[in-house]
Design an enzyme around this catalytic site. Structure first.
Site, PDB file in Angstrom:
ATOM      1  CD  GLU A  53      -3.003  -1.108   2.204  1.00 25.42           C
ATOM      2  OE1 GLU A  53      -2.991  -0.189   3.039  1.00 25.42           O
ATOM      3  OE2 GLU A  53      -3.765  -2.070   2.264  1.00 25.42           O
ATOM      4  CB  THR A 223      -8.566  -1.738 -19.705  1.00 26.59           C
ATOM      5  OG1 THR A 223      -8.714  -1.667 -21.127  1.00 26.59           O
ATOM      6  CG2 THR A 223      -9.907  -1.492 -19.037  1.00 26.59           C
ATOM      7  CE  LYS A 226     -11.943  -3.280 -22.664  1.00 29.65           C
ATOM      8  NZ  LYS A 226     -11.828  -2.551 -21.397  1.00 29.65           N
TER       9      LYS A 226
HETATM   10  N1  DSN Z   1     -16.568  -4.997 -21.022  1.00 26.10           N
HETATM   11  C1  DSN Z   1     -15.736  -4.165 -21.847  1.00 26.10           C
HETATM   12  C2  DSN Z   1     -16.093  -4.283 -23.275  1.00 26.10           C
HETATM   13  O1  DSN Z   1     -16.377  -5.377 -23.710  1.00 26.10           O
HETATM   14  O2  DSN Z   1     -16.076  -3.303 -24.012  1.00 26.10           O
HETATM   15  C3  DSN Z   1     -15.727  -2.769 -21.411  1.00 26.10           C
HETATM   16  O3  DSN Z   1     -15.474  -2.697 -20.051  1.00 26.10           O
END
Ligand code: DSN
Length: 432
Positions: A53, A223, A226
């Site tokens: 932390e 994020t 992706k």
């Molecule tokens: N669940 C994600 C998506 O599929 O776009 C976004 O958080």
């Protein structure tokens, strides 16, 4: 994974099944990707044992000398990748990153202006069933019915009417790029903060394949799993740090804090406890990969593949929202084919083609049925698929959608899907 195999055969069996599913299916969910072996190894490391932390050099626990170096490595690589003044790599997910953004910039009851979920926005941009819509007053802009594009004059009009504290940009199902300069002008005209959630497009932005929000936004969240192709997680960035418009004062000195200080506090202790150091290590690995020239080549291909897929669908009489794509995804409106998203998703799934049903703008179906499917190229591009393979992907999808539920077509397409997947091997180490 020998020890897991003998230690917990039941769990190991499920991992084997999932590995096989990933290896033998067309993964077309726009928000998914395949992390590298090195990234997955870092996630499976002893760093999961460590409490840390706080931040490097300022922890609430002893024994942090090594994880400090790990977090600094991740931060420095991310800063270089996005040309950012400051980053925070601790958010556990995109939603956690967004929670910290709200905590830093908004008080409960204040107004957010964001892209409507039903027009491609995201749950955390003010949906009434999400903390963002429950805690804050959410107002929305949308896309034009005729074009599927955001009309920035209408965003300005709406912003003047609702006087938001913050305007959010970013989407989970919008196939077009954003004009951040104009969004900045709108935010300035109404005195709002500007927040870009680049969760879907971070990899394309890092490599210059889409417009860069960093010079224009007060804060950027993302994020890391992706298009960025890292471990599942979140991150917050600031392009130009410095004295901020929040007016938050450091109590002892009376100095106005930099926006980065306010955001650090909003992540920890504001909205999270101990960071996931094993995931932060994996983020460092992925950012290191993203700094390599091959990552730019990959992102170019992601875009090229999406364009090819868009052309192929339109040539076959499918209607795409906005009639094309600038990024990694397309949104197919199935109404002219007499299909729902639910039927399409289920029939494709049976043939080993994984997509998700998705609302299209001005949808008349419920979110559980929908009139569309969202299809993205990042994962199959990681496998090595190029334009010709994507033409074949569309041909196979079309075969299924012409007669959804036809068992003989499903069996034949499934055979073709598996044969193609075997030509582009993915993971051989997970169950090895
Ligand atoms: N669940 C994600 C998506 O599929 O776009 C976004 O958080």
């Amino acid at each position: 994974m020998d020890s897991l195999k003998t230690h917990d055969p039941e769990l190991y069996g499920y991992l084997e099944q999932e590995t096989e599913r990933q290896n033998l299916n067309f993964e077309l969910i726009a928000s998914e990707n395949f992390a590298s072996r090195a990234t997955i190894e870092a996630m499976g490391s002893v760093l999961t044992n460590k409490y840390a932390e706080g931040y490097p050099g300022k922890r609430y626990y002893g024994g942090c000398e090594h994880v400090d170096k790990v977090e600094d490595l991740a931060r420095n690589r991310a800063k270089k990748l996005f040309n950012a003044d400051w980053v925070n790599v601790q958010p556990h997910s995109g939603a956690s990153a967004n929670a910290a953004v709200y905590l830093a910039f908004m008080k409960p009851g204040e107004t957010l202006l964001g892209l409507d979920l039903a027009h491609g926005g995201h749950l955390t941009h003010g949906s009434p069933v999400n903390f963002s819509g429950i805690t804050y007053n959410a107002e929305f802009y949308g896309v034009e019915k005729e074009t599927g594009h955001i009309n920035l004059d209408k965003v300005l009009e709406k912003a003047k009417k609702v006087k938001p504290k913050m305007i959010s940009i970013g989407a989970s199902a919008y196939p077009r790029d954003f004009d951040y300069k104009v969004f900045r002008e709108i935010a300035d005209e109404v005195g709002a903060f500007l927040w870009m959630d680049m969760a879907h497009t971070a990899g394309l932005i890092a490599t210059g394949e889409l417009n860069d929000p960093l010079p224009w936004s007060d804060v950027i969240s993302t994020t890391t799993h992706k298009t960025l192709r890292g471990p599942r997680g979140g991150m917050i960035l600031v392009g130009n740090d410095g004295e901020n418009k929040l007016g938050v004062v450091a109590s002892k000195s009376g100095r106005v804090k930099n926006v980065s200080e306010v955001l650090d506090s909003a992540v920890f202790p504001g909205s999270q406890g101990g960071p996931l150091m094993h995931v932060i290590a994996a983020k460092a690995v992925a950012f290191g990969e993203a700094l390599q020239p091959e990552f730019k080549t990959y992102q170019k291909q992601v875009k090229t593949n999406a364009k090819r897929m868009a052309e192929e669908f339109m040539n076959r009489g499918y209607k795409l929202v906005s009639d094309g794509t600038d990024n990694h995804l397309i949104l197919v409106d199935l109404r002219n084919k007499g299909l729902t998203g639910k039927i399409a998703e289920e029939s494709l799934d049976k043939a080993g083609i994984t997509v998700n049903k998705n609302m299209v703008p001005f949808d008349t179906e419920s979110p559980f049925v929908t009139s569309g499917i969202r299809i993205g190229t990042p994962a199959l591009t990681t496998r090595g698929f190029e334009e010709d393979e994507f033409s074949e992907v569309v041909r196979l999808i079309d075969l299924i959608l012409q007669k959804p539920g036809d068992e003989s077509i499903i069996t034949s397409v499934k055979g073709d899907v598996q044969a193609m997947c075997k030509n582009f091997p993915l993971y051989d180490f997970i169950t090895a």
